[in-house]
Design an enzyme around this catalytic site. Structure first.
Site, short mmCIF file in Angstrom:
data_model
loop_
_atom_site.label_atom_id
_atom_site.label_comp_id
_atom_site.label_asym_id
_atom_site.label_seq_id
_atom_site.Cartn_x
_atom_site.Cartn_y
_atom_site.Cartn_z
N ARG A 61 0.85 -1.19 0.00
CA ARG A 61 0.00 0.00 0.00
C ARG A 61 0.89 1.25 0.00
NH1 ARG A 61 -2.74 -0.62 5.41
NH2 ARG A 61 -0.75 -1.64 5.81
N PRO A 62 0.63 2.24 -0.83
CA PRO A 62 1.46 3.45 -0.86
C PRO A 62 1.53 4.15 0.49
CG PRO A 62 0.04 3.37 -2.78
CD PRO A 62 -0.40 2.26 -1.89
N GLU A 63 0.41 4.14 1.24
CA GLU A 63 0.37 4.85 2.52
C GLU A 63 1.10 4.10 3.63
OE1 GLU A 63 -3.44 2.31 2.50
OE2 GLU A 63 -2.13 3.32 1.05
N GLY A 93 -12.53 -1.63 5.55
CA GLY A 93 -12.63 -0.69 6.67
C GLY A 93 -12.16 -1.29 7.98
N ASP A 95 -9.36 -2.50 8.96
CA ASP A 95 -7.91 -2.68 8.86
C ASP A 95 -7.26 -2.14 10.14
OD1 ASP A 95 -8.96 -0.22 7.77
OD2 ASP A 95 -7.02 0.22 6.89
N GLU A 279 -11.99 8.61 16.92
CA GLU A 279 -12.27 7.57 15.94
C GLU A 279 -12.68 6.28 16.62
OE1 GLU A 279 -9.96 5.05 12.43
OE2 GLU A 279 -8.83 6.20 13.90
N GLU A 294 -2.24 0.95 13.11
CA GLU A 294 -1.06 1.43 12.39
C GLU A 294 -0.76 2.90 12.63
OE1 GLU A 294 -0.40 -0.83 8.36
OE2 GLU A 294 -2.37 0.13 8.34
#
Length: 329
Positions: A61-63, A93, A95, A279, A294
């Protein structure tokens, strides 16, 4: 669409609804008769078609490039396979969560694309019902009947592969191993939200939620504590919303009230301490901030704000009336 309201809007969005559905069903028609998969579609051993999370790419994943590369070094899986599982979990979602792991304690064993999730299939069943209704309103009875029949077949498949009568709960299904996953998660409330469960099944799910998931601050996402953000001890606003709606659908109002009261009190108490909505929340020890995952905890996510506002303003007004006054103080 000014002046258009209610179900009258459905035919106006029929093309968009079918485009979304086509995204999920890509490749389904060309699957062999049994035990095969392509893109988001899975044909199970009995010939039924359900869906999974999927990603077309097999790169980090780029992020989270460095984290994914490092995880690949630690995992026994081929890097390309691991990367696709990680990307598919991000699509969900969830993750990350133990519900995607072969070994429920380790992200290194993530297997997202091998799993038929109960929640996404309930959502797709609802999409099929919605498209059927849109076609009916648009004067297309044959298309409406086709989607209604597809939805009924999906409902039967969800019951067949995801319901566990012995444990009284809905589970994700590992179609590679040909068996249900062991871990319990709040994804099990989705059949209650969309009226798939029988009264007896809903009663059993409610009992499992009360016995295992209900904590001082609300509901934990799963029964596992792994350090991932959507496992214990964390709670997540959209799952609280779905749980309450599902329980209300089957008359479990006392439990729904209790969940709303605990969740809104936790949200309100944390806001008073910090000046923020979060969140995720630690629903087991309500004095601690939620952790895991993460990245650091995020402030003021839209789903937290929206669910709290809906609960305080109308979903369960008797359970939240006192908290409304407290929040003003």
């Amino acid at each position: 669409l000014a002046g258009v309201s209610g179900n009258d809007t459905l035919p106006e969005y029929l093309n968009q609804l079918e485009k979304e559905y086509s995204f999920w069903m890509k490749g389904a028609e060309s699957l062999p008769d049994k035990s095969s998969s392509a893109h988001h579609s899975v044909r199970l051993s009995g010939g039924e078609i359900l869906n999974r999370y999927w990603d077309e790419n097999t790169t980090p994943r780029p992020e989270s490039y460095l984290a994914d590369v490092e995880l690949a070094r630690q995992s026994d899986q081929q890097p390309e396979t691991l990367y696709r599982h990680l990307r598919a979990a991000a699509e969900s979602g969830w993750d990350f969560s133990s519900r995607w792991f072969a070994d429920e304690t380790s992200l290194r064993t993530i297997q997202t694309t091998e799993i038929v999730p109960v929640d996404v299939n309930c959502l797709l069943l609802n999409l099929e019902r919605t498209i059927a209704e849109a076609h009916q309103l648009a004067g297309n009875p044959e298309a409406a009947q086709r989607y209604q029949s597809t939805a009924k077949r999906r409902q039967a498949a969800i019951q067949k592969y995801c319901w566990n009568a012995e444990r009284g709960f809905y589970f994700d299904f590992d179609f590679v191993q040909g068996k249900q996953k062991e871990g319990m998660s709040l994804a099990a409330v989705f059949p209650l939200v969309f009226g798939i469960a029988s009264d007896k099944q809903a009663e059993a799910v409610a009992a499992r939620i009360r016995e295992g998931f209900l904590k001082p601050g609300g509901l934990i996402c799963t029964l596992r504590t792994t350090g991932q953000q959507w496992d214990a001890p964390n709670g997540w606003a959209p799952l609280h919303w779905m749980a309450v709606v599902g329980l209300e659908n089957y008359g479990h109002l006392e439990l729904a009230d209790d969940i709303v009261e605990r969740w809104t009190k936790l949200n309100t108490d944390v806001f008073k301490r910090t000046g923020k909505l979060m969140e995720k929340y630690n629903v087991i020890d309500t004095k601690l901030e939620a952790g895991g995952g993460e990245y650091p905890g995020q402030d003021g996510f839209g789903w937290t704000n929206g669910v709290l506002l809906a609960m305080l303003r109308g979903l369960r007004p008797k359970a939240t009336r006192g908290l409304q006054e407290s929040a003003k103080g």
